[in-house]
Enzyme design. Structure first.
Site: not given
Ligand SMILES: Nc1ncnc2c1ncn2[C@@H]1O[C@H](COP(=O)(O)OP(=O)(O)OP(=O)(O)O)[C@@H](O)[C@H]1O
Length: 214
Positions: A25, A29-30, A32, A82
């Protein structure tokens, strides 16, 4: 599950390169996870906004962008991506169709393009890493990161996107899954997630070692 994934990958062990797509979703956290493995590939997607007028334009463009990502060569043994052309079609385009943002004729054309692309181009995926998160968790993360344009993303939308991912990757009720799937629950703290990624490094990297990336 872990053993099954490793077993399934045995057949592809002889190949030089692997492609792993990280799915999940919005804000699951992708990035990350990708950051954890020190890659810098990141496709920004703006599907969650109101794109009634521009949905066809955006859908076509993002499908092309994903094709380019799949085609991109890398000297590293594992290409971490991603999302993929598949989640773009099966989750995001499907949502646009079902919500009425994408007209039927536009959806038909995008589907024709999609089918032609995957028949005629190498969009092979060796593994999908599915970051499975509760909609409530990602809703809170979105609030915390305070990105422009994201303030209005409702929990209901995140629930809908969650359901599309679950239908596709877990229930397998709507669309074909193009590879093995490694499911990683992703509701834990950042610190715990990094520990999980470290523990699952070999599975995520298809048996490769992170040191071979350096
Ligand atoms: N396990 C976690 N606990 C708390 N916060 C987190 C965690 N993993 C990621 N985050 C935070 O949540 C936000 C979203 O993380 P991330 O950018 O990695 O997700 P994404 O899936 O890549 O998002 P997008 O779909 O918008 O590209 C960031 O601000 C990140 O710092």
């Amino acid at each position: 599950m872990a053993t099954q994934v490793c077993e399934g990958l045995k057949q592809t062990k002889e190949k030089e390169r692997f492609t792993v797509c990280v799915e999940g979703n919005i804000a699951s956290g992708k990035s990350t996870l990708l950051e954890h493995f020190k890659t810098n590939q990141n496709v920004e997607e703006l599907f969650y906004r109101d794109h009634e007028r521009w949905s066809m334009t955006l859908g076509t463009y993002i499908q092309l962008t994903m094709l380019e990502m799949h085609q991109k060569q890398t000297v590293k043994p594992v290409k971490l991506m991603e999302r993929s052309i598949y989640s773009t079609k099966y989750c995001f385009m499907q949502n646009m169709k079902e919500s009425g943002e994408l007209q039927d004729i536009d959806h038909t054309i995008i589907t024709e393009w999609f089918n032609w692309i995957i028949r005629n181009h190498d969009c092979r995926v060796d593994l999908i890493v599915y970051l499975q998160s509760k909609p409530e968790t990602v809703h809170q993360r979105i609030k915390n990161r305070k990105l422009n344009g994201e303030e209005d993303i409702p929990l209901e939308f995140l629930q809908t996107m969650h359901d599309f991912h679950e239908d596709w990757l877990i229930k397998r009720s709507k669309f074909a899954v193009p590879s093995k799937v490694l499911v990683i629950p992703a509701d834990s703290s950042l610190e715990e997630m990094h520990q999980i990624y470290a523990a699952k490094e070999s599975e995520i990297l298809c048996g490769m070692n992170i040191k071979s990336f350096l």
